[in-house]
Scaffold this motif. Structure first.
Motif, mmCIF file in Angstrom:
data_model
loop_
_atom_site.group_PDB
_atom_site.id
_atom_site.type_symbol
_atom_site.label_atom_id
_atom_site.label_comp_id
_atom_site.label_asym_id
_atom_site.label_seq_id
_atom_site.Cartn_x
_atom_site.Cartn_y
_atom_site.Cartn_z
ATOM 1 N N ILE A 48 17.285 -10.122 -3.817
ATOM 2 C CA ILE A 48 17.681 -11.475 -4.238
ATOM 3 C C ILE A 48 19.027 -11.414 -4.968
ATOM 4 C CG2 ILE A 48 17.118 -13.315 -5.899
ATOM 5 C CD1 ILE A 48 14.112 -12.813 -4.993
ATOM 6 N N MET A 49 19.180 -10.450 -5.867
ATOM 7 C CA MET A 49 20.415 -10.320 -6.637
ATOM 8 C C MET A 49 21.613 -9.994 -5.734
ATOM 9 S SD MET A 49 18.745 -8.410 -9.922
ATOM 10 C CE MET A 49 19.977 -8.599 -11.195
ATOM 11 N N GLU A 50 21.376 -9.276 -4.662
ATOM 12 C CA GLU A 50 22.444 -8.963 -3.703
ATOM 13 C C GLU A 50 22.834 -10.189 -2.875
ATOM 14 O OE1 GLU A 50 20.846 -5.720 -1.395
ATOM 15 O OE2 GLU A 50 20.803 -4.407 -3.144
ATOM 16 N N ASN A 51 21.899 -11.133 -2.714
ATOM 17 C CA ASN A 51 22.133 -12.293 -1.855
ATOM 18 C C ASN A 51 22.505 -13.571 -2.596
ATOM 19 O OD1 ASN A 51 21.465 -11.786 1.187
ATOM 20 N ND2 ASN A 51 20.084 -10.494 -0.005
ATOM 21 N N LEU A 52 22.247 -13.632 -3.894
ATOM 22 C CA LEU A 52 22.580 -14.821 -4.681
ATOM 23 C C LEU A 52 23.473 -14.424 -5.851
ATOM 24 C CD1 LEU A 52 19.105 -16.638 -4.868
ATOM 25 C CD2 LEU A 52 21.056 -17.257 -3.426
ATOM 26 N N ASP A 81 0.830 -1.215 0.000
ATOM 27 C CA ASP A 81 0.000 0.000 0.000
ATOM 28 C C ASP A 81 0.863 1.263 0.000
ATOM 29 O OD1 ASP A 81 -2.431 -1.305 -0.073
ATOM 30 O OD2 ASP A 81 -2.733 -1.242 2.091
ATOM 31 N N GLU A 82 1.954 1.237 0.762
ATOM 32 C CA GLU A 82 2.806 2.431 0.883
ATOM 33 C C GLU A 82 3.675 2.665 -0.342
ATOM 34 O OE1 GLU A 82 5.004 1.783 4.515
ATOM 35 O OE2 GLU A 82 3.239 2.186 5.768
ATOM 36 N N LYS A 83 4.238 1.590 -0.909
ATOM 37 C CA LYS A 83 5.237 1.748 -1.976
ATOM 38 C C LYS A 83 4.742 1.370 -3.360
ATOM 39 C CE LYS A 83 8.899 0.889 1.332
ATOM 40 N NZ LYS A 83 9.730 -0.117 1.942
ATOM 41 N N GLY A 84 3.643 0.628 -3.437
ATOM 42 C CA GLY A 84 3.151 0.144 -4.733
ATOM 43 C C GLY A 84 3.723 -1.228 -5.044
ATOM 44 N N ILE A 85 2.973 -1.999 -5.793
ATOM 45 C CA ILE A 85 3.355 -3.388 -6.076
ATOM 46 C C ILE A 85 4.628 -3.457 -6.925
ATOM 47 C CG2 ILE A 85 1.845 -3.710 -8.112
ATOM 48 C CD1 ILE A 85 2.181 -6.357 -5.389
ATOM 49 N N SER A 86 4.772 -2.572 -7.918
ATOM 50 C CA SER A 86 5.959 -2.607 -8.780
ATOM 51 C C SER A 86 7.226 -2.283 -8.002
ATOM 52 C CB SER A 86 5.812 -1.639 -9.957
ATOM 53 O OG SER A 86 4.790 -2.088 -10.797
ATOM 54 N N SER A 87 7.153 -1.298 -7.131
ATOM 55 C CA SER A 87 8.304 -0.932 -6.308
ATOM 56 C C SER A 87 8.685 -2.080 -5.375
ATOM 57 C CB SER A 87 7.982 0.326 -5.492
ATOM 58 O OG SER A 87 9.028 0.611 -4.607
ATOM 59 N N CYS A 88 7.689 -2.742 -4.802
ATOM 60 C CA CYS A 88 7.955 -3.893 -3.921
ATOM 61 C C CYS A 88 8.590 -5.047 -4.696
ATOM 62 C CB CYS A 88 6.668 -4.347 -3.241
ATOM 63 S SG CYS A 88 6.126 -3.226 -1.933
ATOM 64 N N LEU A 89 8.096 -5.291 -5.909
ATOM 65 C CA LEU A 89 8.693 -6.339 -6.743
ATOM 66 C C LEU A 89 10.142 -6.004 -7.062
ATOM 67 C CD1 LEU A 89 5.751 -7.196 -9.121
ATOM 68 C CD2 LEU A 89 7.199 -8.888 -8.023
ATOM 69 N N LYS A 90 10.387 -4.769 -7.486
ATOM 70 C CA LYS A 90 11.728 -4.347 -7.879
ATOM 71 C C LYS A 90 12.711 -4.467 -6.704
ATOM 72 C CE LYS A 90 14.320 -0.639 -10.085
ATOM 73 N NZ LYS A 90 14.252 0.643 -10.790
ATOM 74 N N SER A 91 12.330 -3.978 -5.535
ATOM 75 C CA SER A 91 13.243 -4.043 -4.387
ATOM 76 C C SER A 91 13.462 -5.487 -3.931
ATOM 77 C CB SER A 91 12.764 -3.159 -3.229
ATOM 78 O OG SER A 91 11.557 -3.628 -2.697
ATOM 79 N N SER A 92 12.453 -6.342 -4.080
ATOM 80 C CA SER A 92 12.603 -7.770 -3.743
ATOM 81 C C SER A 92 13.609 -8.438 -4.679
ATOM 82 C CB SER A 92 11.261 -8.495 -3.846
ATOM 83 O OG SER A 92 10.338 -7.973 -2.929
#
Length: 190
Positions: free
Chosen positions: A83-87, A68-79
């Protein structure tokens, strides 16, 4: 360094519950992988520990409040970025039709059905999200989250009409059935 990290999500469209994004780099061969939507819940649960044991993986949860706060696209992008930072991988491949403006992320429609790393990510994301919805269902007895997992089924919309939205509901996802903006009734994917 491992070659490919497959990425997929579960929970982009539901009215309640988290968005869950998983990334997977396969270390040892895993049989019977497929798009999580094509597998039964029982089969997904059987494959889940095999994926955990035979891969490097990272799973990210984004709450309804964050969506709700950031939007679904922003949440997907940061997720995806988490993942890319951890794998570590040579290539990162996301199921779907967009790379969310991330330069080193490839995308492919139906990758979850054709690329084993993305299939594994699809299963981890789906099982993790379903387990979360089962876990919270007793706290939100009025909504039957264990039945529809937060998707916009007719029965779920009736519960929202009756009880309003809970803290697990996405308040920015509007419903035509409630006289809100156009979104309509979703078909459950499962």
């Amino acid at each position: 360094m491992d070659m490919l990290c497959g990425i997929d999500e579960a929970g982009r469209g539901p009215l309640a519950g988290p968005l869950v994004v998983a990334g997977v780099v396969i270390i040892n061969k895993i049989d019977e992988l497929d798009d999580s939507k094509k597998l039964t819940e029982k089969k997904r649960e059987e494959l889940y520990p095999k994926i955990i044991e035979n891969t490097k993986y990272h799973i990210v949860f984004k709450s309804a409040k964050e969506i709700d706060e950031k939007g679904i696209s922003s949440c997907l992008k940061s997720s995806i970025q988490e993942i890319m930072e951890n794998l570590e991988a040579v290539e990162y491949l996301m199921d779907g039709n967009t790379s969310f403006g991330i330069s080193n992320l490839a995308h492919k429609i139906k990758a979850d059905a054709t690329i084993k790393e993305v299939s594994a990510a699809s299963i981890l994301a789906k099982v993790s999200r379903d387990r979360y919805m089962y876990e919270i269902a007793p706290q939100f007895k009025d909504y039957d989250f264990d039945k529809h997992k937060g998707y916009g089924t007719k029965a779920h919309i009736e519960k929202i009409k009756q009880y309003g939205r809970s803290s697990e509901h996405r308040k920015t996802f509007k419903l035509k059935a409630l006289g809100e903006e156009n979104i309509g009734v979703q078909k459950s994917l499962f």
